[in-house]
Structures are given as C-alpha cells and as structure tokens.
Enzyme design. Sequence first.
Site, PDB file in Angstrom:
ATOM      1  N   GLY A  49       0.797  -1.215   0.000  1.00  0.00           N
ATOM      2  CA  GLY A  49       0.000   0.000   0.000  1.00  0.00           C
ATOM      3  C   GLY A  49       0.831   1.268   0.000  1.00  0.00           C
ATOM      4  N   CYS A  50       2.151   1.109  -0.022  1.00  0.00           N
ATOM      5  CA  CYS A  50       3.045   2.265  -0.063  1.00  0.00           C
ATOM      6  C   CYS A  50       3.589   2.413  -1.483  1.00  0.00           C
ATOM      7  CB  CYS A  50       4.210   2.081   0.905  1.00  0.00           C
ATOM      8  SG  CYS A  50       3.713   1.965   2.634  1.00  0.00           S
ATOM      9  N   ALA A  51       3.657   3.631  -1.958  1.00  0.00           N
ATOM     10  CA  ALA A  51       4.216   3.878  -3.291  1.00  0.00           C
ATOM     11  C   ALA A  51       5.712   3.571  -3.295  1.00  0.00           C
ATOM     12  CB  ALA A  51       3.965   5.316  -3.715  1.00  0.00           C
ATOM     13  N   SER A  52       6.386   3.864  -2.203  1.00  0.00           N
ATOM     14  CA  SER A  52       7.806   3.558  -2.051  1.00  0.00           C
ATOM     15  C   SER A  52       7.942   2.164  -1.448  1.00  0.00           C
ATOM     16  CB  SER A  52       8.468   4.567  -1.121  1.00  0.00           C
ATOM     17  OG  SER A  52       8.286   5.873  -1.585  1.00  0.00           O
TER      18      SER A  52
END
Length: 138
Positions: A49-52
């Site tokens: 769920g994190c872009a990074s």
Amino acid sequence: MSTEAFEDIVETFEFLDDWEERYRHLIELGKAMPAMDPALQTPASKVEGCASQVWIIPRVSEGRFDFIGDSDAVIVRGLIAVVHALYSGLPVAQVAAVDAQAELGRLSLNDHLSSQRSNGLRAMVARIREQAATAAAG
C-alpha cells in the site's frame, strides 16, 4: 496518548516556520534512523500500500512494542521515524489505543503529503497495529 519522543517531534514542528523546514527536519529524522540490514528487506516485512518500498519488522521485549523500519525514499524514512517515535516503547496492549490519525494530525502531515504518501502512512500504521495485536495475543 503519545510518547516523549513523539512530543519532541511535535514541539519541533511547531517551532519550525514553514513546511520546507519541516520537510528538511523529516528527512533528517529519517537519515538519523539506523539502516535496516538488506537481508531483512523481504516480502514478509514489506508494507503493501506504499508507493515507495517500505519494510517494518516488529520487536517486542518485556511486553513493550518496538520495530525496525526502512524505505528506499528519504521522506518516507522520515515518516517511519515519526511513526517509530509514536509507538516505540509502548506496552503492546496500548498500541491499538493510540489514535494515530489524531496524533499525526497534530503535525498536519495529511495537509502536506501527497495522497500516495498519506495512503502509505496509513498502511504503515495498520501494519504496526496488526503486528502489535498479534504480539499481544501471543
């Protein structure tokens, strides 16, 4: 409910005049965190769920919650440092009682982060709450 370390961050954010200074401080917090051993950066420790890329591994000692975390993005490492300050050292049973949205709201992060970073921050908090609940139950 918050830790002394988190209160220190809140005080610093209140002292800094603008968001550019606050971003710099956030980045410095991330740089000050110890690096995670790359061998620990596995799919099991990755936060979805994190872009990074974000990895979090819980540690519970004597009933108190802690974690190590890392990211491939400097600003996100700073967010991990803020979340670490919010939760580190709490009894595992109290982690769920922390109103992370309200506490993090004191830093006005949601007003200044991209929606992807805000979603990632929520995903980190959800992972920590889940890990603490597992530790408290087991």
